[in-house]
Design a protein around this motif. Sequence first.
Motif, PDB file in Angstrom:
ATOM      1  N   ILE A   1       2.820 -99.213 -56.165  1.00 37.21           N
ATOM      2  CA  ILE A   1       1.686 -98.291 -56.026  1.00 37.21           C
ATOM      3  C   ILE A   1       1.693 -97.276 -57.165  1.00 37.21           C
ATOM      4  CG2 ILE A   1       0.670 -96.524 -54.540  1.00 37.21           C
ATOM      5  CD1 ILE A   1       1.841 -98.129 -52.157  1.00 37.21           C
ATOM      6  N   ALA A   2       2.883 -96.816 -57.562  1.00 36.25           N
ATOM      7  CA  ALA A   2       2.987 -95.840 -58.651  1.00 36.25           C
ATOM      8  C   ALA A   2       2.463 -96.419 -59.962  1.00 36.25           C
ATOM      9  CB  ALA A   2       4.432 -95.394 -58.817  1.00 36.25           C
ATOM     10  N   MET A   3       2.851 -97.639 -60.285  1.00 36.43           N
ATOM     11  CA  MET A   3       2.376 -98.266 -61.525  1.00 36.43           C
ATOM     12  C   MET A   3       0.862 -98.436 -61.510  1.00 36.43           C
ATOM     13  SD  MET A   3       4.828 -98.945 -63.676  1.00 36.43           S
ATOM     14  CE  MET A   3       6.586 -99.092 -63.729  1.00 36.43           C
ATOM     15  N   LEU A   4       0.332 -98.834 -60.375  1.00 33.43           N
ATOM     16  CA  LEU A   4      -1.116 -99.025 -60.253  1.00 33.43           C
ATOM     17  C   LEU A   4      -1.854 -97.699 -60.418  1.00 33.43           C
ATOM     18  CD1 LEU A   4      -3.362-101.058 -59.588  1.00 33.43           C
ATOM     19  CD2 LEU A   4      -3.075-100.433 -57.205  1.00 33.43           C
ATOM     20  N   LEU A   5      -1.387 -96.664 -59.740  1.00 36.52           N
ATOM     21  CA  LEU A   5      -2.042 -95.353 -59.835  1.00 36.52           C
ATOM     22  C   LEU A   5      -1.902 -94.744 -61.227  1.00 36.52           C
ATOM     23  CD1 LEU A   5      -1.109 -93.696 -56.423  1.00 36.52           C
ATOM     24  CD2 LEU A   5      -3.303 -94.627 -57.120  1.00 36.52           C
TER      25      LEU A   5
ATOM     26  N   VAL B   1      11.940-101.352 -65.430  1.00 42.68           N
ATOM     27  CA  VAL B   1      11.010-100.627 -64.560  1.00 42.68           C
ATOM     28  C   VAL B   1      11.012 -99.145 -64.921  1.00 42.68           C
ATOM     29  CG1 VAL B   1      10.498 -99.992 -62.171  1.00 42.68           C
ATOM     30  CG2 VAL B   1      11.255-102.304 -62.694  1.00 42.68           C
ATOM     31  N   LEU B   2      12.192 -98.575 -65.119  1.00 39.66           N
ATOM     32  CA  LEU B   2      12.293 -97.167 -65.487  1.00 39.66           C
ATOM     33  C   LEU B   2      11.639 -96.902 -66.841  1.00 39.66           C
ATOM     34  CD1 LEU B   2      13.378 -94.314 -64.984  1.00 39.66           C
ATOM     35  CD2 LEU B   2      15.474 -95.030 -66.129  1.00 39.66           C
ATOM     36  N   THR B   3      11.872 -97.775 -67.816  1.00 38.92           N
ATOM     37  CA  THR B   3      11.277 -97.607 -69.141  1.00 38.92           C
ATOM     38  C   THR B   3       9.757 -97.626 -69.074  1.00 38.92           C
ATOM     39  OG1 THR B   3      13.203 -98.632 -70.162  1.00 38.92           O
ATOM     40  CG2 THR B   3      11.178 -98.571 -71.470  1.00 38.92           C
ATOM     41  N   LEU B   4       9.197 -98.592 -68.351  1.00 34.79           N
ATOM     42  CA  LEU B   4       7.735 -98.668 -68.233  1.00 34.79           C
ATOM     43  C   LEU B   4       7.176 -97.471 -67.478  1.00 34.79           C
ATOM     44  CD1 LEU B   4       7.279-102.469 -67.630  1.00 34.79           C
ATOM     45  CD2 LEU B   4       6.478-101.164 -69.584  1.00 34.79           C
ATOM     46  N   LEU B   5       7.891 -96.995 -66.489  1.00 38.48           N
ATOM     47  CA  LEU B   5       7.441 -95.825 -65.744  1.00 38.48           C
ATOM     48  C   LEU B   5       7.409 -94.589 -66.645  1.00 38.48           C
ATOM     49  CD1 LEU B   5       6.626 -94.908 -62.881  1.00 38.48           C
ATOM     50  CD2 LEU B   5       9.007 -94.340 -62.505  1.00 38.48           C
ATOM     51  N   LEU B   6       8.442 -94.399 -67.438  1.00 35.94           N
ATOM     52  CA  LEU B   6       8.476 -93.248 -68.348  1.00 35.94           C
ATOM     53  C   LEU B   6       7.416 -93.373 -69.444  1.00 35.94           C
ATOM     54  CD1 LEU B   6      12.321 -92.666 -68.701  1.00 35.94           C
ATOM     55  CD2 LEU B   6      10.677 -91.314 -67.406  1.00 35.94           C
ATOM     56  N   LEU B   7       7.190 -94.575 -69.961  1.00 34.91           N
ATOM     57  CA  LEU B   7       6.138 -94.774 -70.955  1.00 34.91           C
ATOM     58  C   LEU B   7       4.755 -94.496 -70.369  1.00 34.91           C
ATOM     59  CD1 LEU B   7       7.381 -97.946 -72.859  1.00 34.91           C
ATOM     60  CD2 LEU B   7       7.176 -95.622 -73.759  1.00 34.91           C
ATOM     61  N   LEU B   8       4.550 -94.869 -69.126  1.00 33.73           N
ATOM     62  CA  LEU B   8       3.270 -94.597 -68.471  1.00 33.73           C
ATOM     63  C   LEU B   8       3.047 -93.100 -68.275  1.00 33.73           C
ATOM     64  CD1 LEU B   8       2.640 -97.295 -65.755  1.00 33.73           C
ATOM     65  CD2 LEU B   8       0.991 -96.370 -67.340  1.00 33.73           C
ATOM     66  N   VAL B   9       4.083 -92.396 -67.904  1.00 32.49           N
ATOM     67  CA  VAL B   9       3.960 -90.938 -67.756  1.00 32.49           C
ATOM     68  C   VAL B   9       3.633 -90.306 -69.103  1.00 32.49           C
ATOM     69  CG1 VAL B   9       5.232 -88.827 -67.201  1.00 32.49           C
ATOM     70  CG2 VAL B   9       5.384 -90.789 -65.684  1.00 32.49           C
ATOM     71  N   ALA B  10       4.281 -90.769 -70.172  1.00 28.28           N
ATOM     72  CA  ALA B  10       3.999 -90.243 -71.512  1.00 28.28           C
ATOM     73  C   ALA B  10       2.573 -90.572 -71.950  1.00 28.28           C
ATOM     74  CB  ALA B  10       5.003 -90.801 -72.510  1.00 28.28           C
TER      75      ALA B  10
ATOM     76  N   GLY C   1      -6.016 -96.695 -73.089  1.00 27.87           N
ATOM     77  CA  GLY C   1      -5.921 -98.157 -73.165  1.00 27.87           C
ATOM     78  C   GLY C   1      -4.486 -98.643 -73.042  1.00 27.87           C
ATOM     79  N   VAL C   2      -3.570 -97.944 -73.695  1.00 26.10           N
ATOM     80  CA  VAL C   2      -2.155 -98.302 -73.603  1.00 26.10           C
ATOM     81  C   VAL C   2      -1.667 -98.124 -72.164  1.00 26.10           C
ATOM     82  CG1 VAL C   2       0.161 -97.558 -74.307  1.00 26.10           C
ATOM     83  CG2 VAL C   2      -1.627 -97.876 -76.012  1.00 26.10           C
ATOM     84  N   GLY C   3      -2.124 -97.067 -71.498  1.00 33.12           N
ATOM     85  CA  GLY C   3      -1.723 -96.833 -70.111  1.00 33.12           C
ATOM     86  C   GLY C   3      -2.173 -97.942 -69.181  1.00 33.12           C
ATOM     87  N   ALA C   4      -3.389 -98.453 -69.402  1.00 32.55           N
ATOM     88  CA  ALA C   4      -3.865 -99.558 -68.559  1.00 32.55           C
ATOM     89  C   ALA C   4      -3.015-100.806 -68.769  1.00 32.55           C
ATOM     90  CB  ALA C   4      -5.329 -99.845 -68.882  1.00 32.55           C
ATOM     91  N   VAL C   5      -2.678-101.096 -70.019  1.00 33.34           N
ATOM     92  CA  VAL C   5      -1.845-102.269 -70.313  1.00 33.34           C
ATOM     93  C   VAL C   5      -0.432-102.085 -69.760  1.00 33.34           C
ATOM     94  CG1 VAL C   5      -0.811-103.595 -72.191  1.00 33.34           C
ATOM     95  CG2 VAL C   5      -3.205-102.931 -72.314  1.00 33.34           C
ATOM     96  N   LEU C   6       0.136-100.888 -69.922  1.00 32.58           N
ATOM     97  CA  LEU C   6       1.471-100.626 -69.395  1.00 32.58           C
ATOM     98  C   LEU C   6       1.511-100.700 -67.867  1.00 32.58           C
ATOM     99  CD1 LEU C   6       2.754 -97.698 -71.630  1.00 32.58           C
ATOM    100  CD2 LEU C   6       3.599-100.042 -71.582  1.00 32.58           C
TER     101      LEU C   6
ATOM    102  N   ALA D   1       2.862 -90.564 -60.738  1.00 34.33           N
ATOM    103  CA  ALA D   1       4.132 -90.041 -61.250  1.00 34.33           C
ATOM    104  C   ALA D   1       5.035 -89.591 -60.101  1.00 34.33           C
ATOM    105  CB  ALA D   1       3.870 -88.885 -62.208  1.00 34.33           C
ATOM    106  N   LEU D   2       4.454 -88.959 -59.089  1.00 33.90           N
ATOM    107  CA  LEU D   2       5.236 -88.527 -57.925  1.00 33.90           C
ATOM    108  C   LEU D   2       5.816 -89.725 -57.179  1.00 33.90           C
ATOM    109  CD1 LEU D   2       6.128 -86.215 -56.027  1.00 33.90           C
ATOM    110  CD2 LEU D   2       3.992 -86.575 -54.801  1.00 33.90           C
TER     111      LEU D   2
END
Length: 165
Positions: free
Chosen positions: A139-143, A62-71, A89-94, A18-19
């Motif tokens: 790197i952020a999406m992967l982490l 990219v911003l939408t997927l990043l915010l969905l991953l944080v949620a 599971g949703v986080g891994a797919v996102l 997230a950072l």
Amino acid sequence: MDRTRTAVVGGVLAGLGALLGALSLGTAWAWSTASTRVAIVGLADSRTRLVYLFDLGGGGWVLTLLLLLVAAGAAAAVAPAPVARAAGGVGAVLGLAGLAVICAVWPGTAPTTPDLDLFGFARSHSEAGVGAGAPLALIAMLLLGTGTALLGLTRAPAVRPGEKR
């Protein structure tokens, strides 16, 4: 690894993701420098242009997927067990979808133009490169995806009274 350690590792990975995701939003994804020189009058000009995520075609995705991953990471951390496992599971797919979107957006970040030479009187040269924002977002999406999946895996099913594990 036991559940507590896995949860701590997942939380740390998701927090770092997230950072880095927040840093990638404010960091240039590409740069280009154009320099022009006119030999007759001795004029020279050089301009650098920075390209940010929102200047790109798929920046909103990219911003939408990043915010969905944080949620999804937050849901995996604090929600009841069934919801947390689903969020993992949703986080891994996102996370994988985010990597794919960044790889689709990234090639268009560095525009290039050919060098021009007008019979020695005037010259134009341009250079372009990738900024730090795109690798940070990868790197952020992967982490975030990995951390969210680990958080979802650590949630044990609820134990009913009189039932053994």
